[in-house]
Design a protein around this motif. Structure first.
Motif, PDB file in Angstrom:
ATOM      1  N   LEU A 160       0.858  -1.174   0.000  1.00 39.21           N
ATOM      2  CA  LEU A 160       0.000   0.000   0.000  1.00 39.21           C
ATOM      3  C   LEU A 160       0.898   1.228   0.000  1.00 39.21           C
ATOM      4  N   SER A 161       0.720   2.077  -1.031  1.00 36.19           N
ATOM      5  CA  SER A 161       1.616   3.225  -1.180  1.00 36.19           C
ATOM      6  C   SER A 161       0.835   4.526  -1.137  1.00 36.19           C
ATOM      7  N   GLY A 162       1.452   5.540  -0.597  1.00 34.51           N
ATOM      8  CA  GLY A 162       0.848   6.859  -0.586  1.00 34.51           C
ATOM      9  C   GLY A 162       1.794   7.867   0.031  1.00 34.51           C
ATOM     10  N   GLU A 163       1.462   9.135  -0.154  1.00 35.23           N
ATOM     11  CA  GLU A 163       2.302  10.166   0.444  1.00 35.23           C
ATOM     12  C   GLU A 163       1.760  10.601   1.806  1.00 35.23           C
ATOM     13  N   GLN A 164       0.702   9.945   2.238  1.00 37.51           N
ATOM     14  CA  GLN A 164       0.123  10.237   3.540  1.00 37.51           C
ATOM     15  C   GLN A 164       1.108   9.869   4.652  1.00 37.51           C
ATOM     16  N   SER A 165       0.759  10.274   5.857  1.00 30.90           N
ATOM     17  CA  SER A 165       1.637   9.958   6.987  1.00 30.90           C
ATOM     18  C   SER A 165       1.610   8.449   7.227  1.00 30.90           C
ATOM     19  N   LYS A 166       2.643   8.012   7.884  1.00 32.64           N
ATOM     20  CA  LYS A 166       2.761   6.591   8.174  1.00 32.64           C
ATOM     21  C   LYS A 166       1.569   6.105   8.995  1.00 32.64           C
ATOM     22  N   ALA A 167       1.154   6.943   9.932  1.00 34.82           N
ATOM     23  CA  ALA A 167       0.026   6.554  10.790  1.00 34.82           C
ATOM     24  C   ALA A 167      -1.258   6.402   9.972  1.00 34.82           C
ATOM     25  N   ASP A 168      -1.464   7.336   9.039  1.00 36.56           N
ATOM     26  CA  ASP A 168      -2.655   7.246   8.179  1.00 36.56           C
ATOM     27  C   ASP A 168      -2.599   5.989   7.322  1.00 36.56           C
ATOM     28  N   LEU A 169      -1.436   5.733   6.782  1.00 37.21           N
ATOM     29  CA  LEU A 169      -1.289   4.532   5.953  1.00 37.21           C
ATOM     30  C   LEU A 169      -1.543   3.276   6.777  1.00 37.21           C
ATOM     31  N   MET A 170      -1.054   3.301   7.992  1.00 39.75           N
ATOM     32  CA  MET A 170      -1.217   2.120   8.851  1.00 39.75           C
ATOM     33  C   MET A 170      -2.693   1.842   9.111  1.00 39.75           C
ATOM     34  N   ARG A 171      -3.461   2.913   9.303  1.00 42.34           N
ATOM     35  CA  ARG A 171      -4.900   2.714   9.522  1.00 42.34           C
ATOM     36  C   ARG A 171      -5.531   2.004   8.325  1.00 42.34           C
ATOM     37  N   VAL A 172      -5.121   2.449   7.150  1.00 44.04           N
ATOM     38  CA  VAL A 172      -5.674   1.851   5.936  1.00 44.04           C
ATOM     39  C   VAL A 172      -5.223   0.393   5.809  1.00 44.04           C
ATOM     40  N   VAL A 173      -3.933   0.173   6.098  1.00 40.52           N
ATOM     41  CA  VAL A 173      -3.393  -1.185   6.010  1.00 40.52           C
ATOM     42  C   VAL A 173      -4.169  -2.124   6.916  1.00 40.52           C
ATOM     43  N   ASP A 174      -4.452  -1.621   8.092  1.00 42.46           N
ATOM     44  CA  ASP A 174      -5.181  -2.406   9.061  1.00 42.46           C
ATOM     45  C   ASP A 174      -6.531  -2.831   8.486  1.00 42.46           C
ATOM     46  N   SER A 175      -7.202  -1.867   7.874  1.00 38.44           N
ATOM     47  CA  SER A 175      -8.510  -2.132   7.290  1.00 38.44           C
ATOM     48  C   SER A 175      -8.392  -3.118   6.124  1.00 38.44           C
ATOM     49  N   VAL A 176      -7.394  -2.899   5.287  1.00 34.21           N
ATOM     50  CA  VAL A 176      -7.190  -3.801   4.145  1.00 34.21           C
ATOM     51  C   VAL A 176      -6.967  -5.216   4.640  1.00 34.21           C
ATOM     52  N   TYR A 177      -6.090  -5.311   5.626  1.00 23.35           N
ATOM     53  CA  TYR A 177      -5.732  -6.639   6.129  1.00 23.35           C
ATOM     54  C   TYR A 177      -6.949  -7.351   6.711  1.00 23.35           C
ATOM     55  N   ARG A 178      -7.765  -6.580   7.452  1.00 24.07           N
ATOM     56  CA  ARG A 178      -8.957  -7.177   8.059  1.00 24.07           C
ATOM     57  C   ARG A 178      -9.945  -7.668   6.997  1.00 24.07           C
ATOM     58  N   GLN A 179     -10.040  -6.901   5.944  1.00 23.20           N
ATOM     59  CA  GLN A 179     -10.977  -7.315   4.902  1.00 23.20           C
ATOM     60  C   GLN A 179     -10.499  -8.540   4.137  1.00 23.20           C
ATOM     61  N   LEU A 180      -9.175  -8.624   3.998  1.00 22.64           N
ATOM     62  CA  LEU A 180      -8.641  -9.777   3.273  1.00 22.64           C
ATOM     63  C   LEU A 180      -8.631 -11.020   4.157  1.00 22.64           C
ATOM     64  N   ASN A 181      -8.637 -10.799   5.466  1.00 31.05           N
ATOM     65  CA  ASN A 181      -8.635 -11.923   6.416  1.00 31.05           C
ATOM     66  C   ASN A 181      -9.793 -11.781   7.408  1.00 31.05           C
ATOM     67  N   PRO A 182     -11.012 -11.935   6.915  1.00 27.32           N
ATOM     68  CA  PRO A 182     -12.163 -11.688   7.772  1.00 27.32           C
ATOM     69  C   PRO A 182     -12.244 -12.734   8.899  1.00 27.32           C
TER      70      PRO A 182
END
Lengths: 168, 253
Positions: free
Chosen positions: B231-253
């Motif tokens: 997951l790539s973006g110019e957002q802050s690391k913390a913002d990216l982490m929130r998204v990663v968390d969501s992505v991961y949860r959706q891929l591993n329900p």
């Protein structure tokens, strides 16, 4: 249940041991982090007893797996040793650096036992449980490790090639 | 001279202060007659003192937050995932990267190419105004079916509405080891994120989330099943982490 707190209270000790074991502070903290996560995930498997020894056991298993599962440069080679952030209270830098260097030249197995007993003050029996071997193995590794360390600190030269140990 | 022999184990126990008073006395008097052995035992004790002098200070250091927070987020222990990535790397045989990574001082092995490739793909397409994607989000089902077919494994475009991002669409890209998929997301201010998927993993493996900064682009990457995700973006690391968390949860329900 205060499981988490109990484990967190052990972090400083785990960090000390990992630092001495790996010779590298970031690798040490990676190892501690892995240990904490596995320990927390498997806390239900822990039977009341020596929590510290159990955590060292978890760390040992991870450490051994890391060595096994990848080509891995054991400890740091002399010329790669960073200038360790030695504190002003530590008087003899040269001696300390010699110690780092000498530790790096022990086998990982010898280093583990020597540190579990010498630095962490585990009983020989607990050290044996940690490494999953009989007490006799602990004693023989301790013996060899201590003698090797003594020779190294006394400045006895090692055969060439012993400096950078690449373990498969 | 004491007639009873003292074993080497006893000597270590003596050096480590683990003998009872009586036995300790026996060993001490035995040693008194053997200066060389005595010197050896003294050296062992000195080693212990040296170790404490060298490493005790670590216990006084402030504990890094990542350790205190260990185990809070990861559904799968990081350990297993790190073990997986190590195994994966050795299968991949990119020993050069491994060794370079270690000597470079990171102290741990890194999955080098994934974040770099993903960051490049992000840098190329995220600023694109007219053609950021090949297939737009209004054809999401088609997009997902198409990319799954091309990658040879089912892929999903996670919904990031909860994090304020709408799916823009996706595209197929060439990767080192075959086709690669990229999904693009955008928030209300037009800030974009890309999720890069490639099929390098050898089997059902998982790794920890890892972070790499490639210029302005921050990349979180991990392996999960047959896919490597970044997951790539110019957002802050913390913002990216929130998204990663969501992505991961959706891929591993």
């Amino acid at each position: 249940m205060p499981n988490r707190e109990l484990i967190i209270a052990e972090i400083p000790r785990l960090r000390r041991y990992a630092r001495a074991l790996t010779g590298d502070s970031s690798r040490a903290d990676d190892l501690v982090q892995d240990t904490l996560e596995r320990a927390l995930a498997r806390f239900s498997l822990w039977r009341p007893g020596n929590l510290r020894a159990w955590l060292f056991t978890v760390m040992h298993n991870i450490f051994v797996n890391q060595i096994r599962s990848a080509i891995h440069i054991d400890y740091l080679a002399d010329d790669l040793l960073p200038d360790l952030p030695l504190r002003a209270t530590q008087s003899d830098n040269l001696e300390l650096r010699d110690l780092d260097r000498a530790l790096g030249r022990l086998t990982a197995e010898q280093r583990e036992v020597l540190l579990l007993v010498g630095l962490e003050d585990l009983s020989y029996e607990d050290a044996a449980k940690v490494i999953g071997s009989p007490v006799g193995t602990v004693m023989s590794r301790l013996s060899r490790g201590r003698e090797r360390l003594r020779a190294l600190l006394a400045g006895v030269e090692l055969p060439a090639g012993a400096r950078l140990k690449v373990v498969k | 001279m004491n007639s009873r022999p003292v074993s080497e184990e006893q000597l270590h126990a003596y050096a480590d202060g683990r003998l009872g008073a009586a036995e300790s006395m026996t060993v001490a008097s035995w040693l008194a007659e053997r200066p060389e052995v005595h010197e050896q035992v003294r050296a062992w004790r000195e080693q212990t003192a040296l170790l404490h002098g060298r490493f005790d200070a670590v216990m006084l250091e402030q504990v890094p937050p990542r350790l205190i927070n260990a185990g809070r987020h990861a559904p799968l222990s990081r350990t297993l995932r790190v073990a997986a990535v190590l195994a994966w790397l050795s299968i991949g045989g990119i020993v050069g990267f491994l060794v370079r990574g270690t000597i470079g001082g990171s102290g741990s092995t890194e999955l080098v190419t994934l974040p770099h490739e993903a960051a490049i793909a992000h840098a190329v397409y995220a600023p694109e105004v007219r053609h950021p994607v090949e297939v737009t989000a209004d054809q999401e089902q088609h997009l997902v079916t198409w990319l799954s077919k091309r990658l040879g494994t089912p892929v999903k475009a996670p919904s990031l509405r909860g994090e304020g991002y709408e799916l823009v669409g996706g595209r197929l890209l060439p990767g080192n080891a075959g086709p690669v998929a990229q999904f693009m997301y955008q928030d209300a201010r037009g800030q974009r994120l890309t999720l890069y998927l490639r099929t390098d993993a050898a089997g059902n493996r998982e790794t920890a989330f890892r972070f790499a900064q490639e210029g302005k682009v921050g990349v979180f990457y991990w392996l999960d099943g047959k896919l490597g995700y970044a997951l790539s973006g110019e957002q802050s690391k913390a913002d990216l982490m929130r998204v990663v968390d969501s992505v991961y949860r959706q891929l591993n329900p």
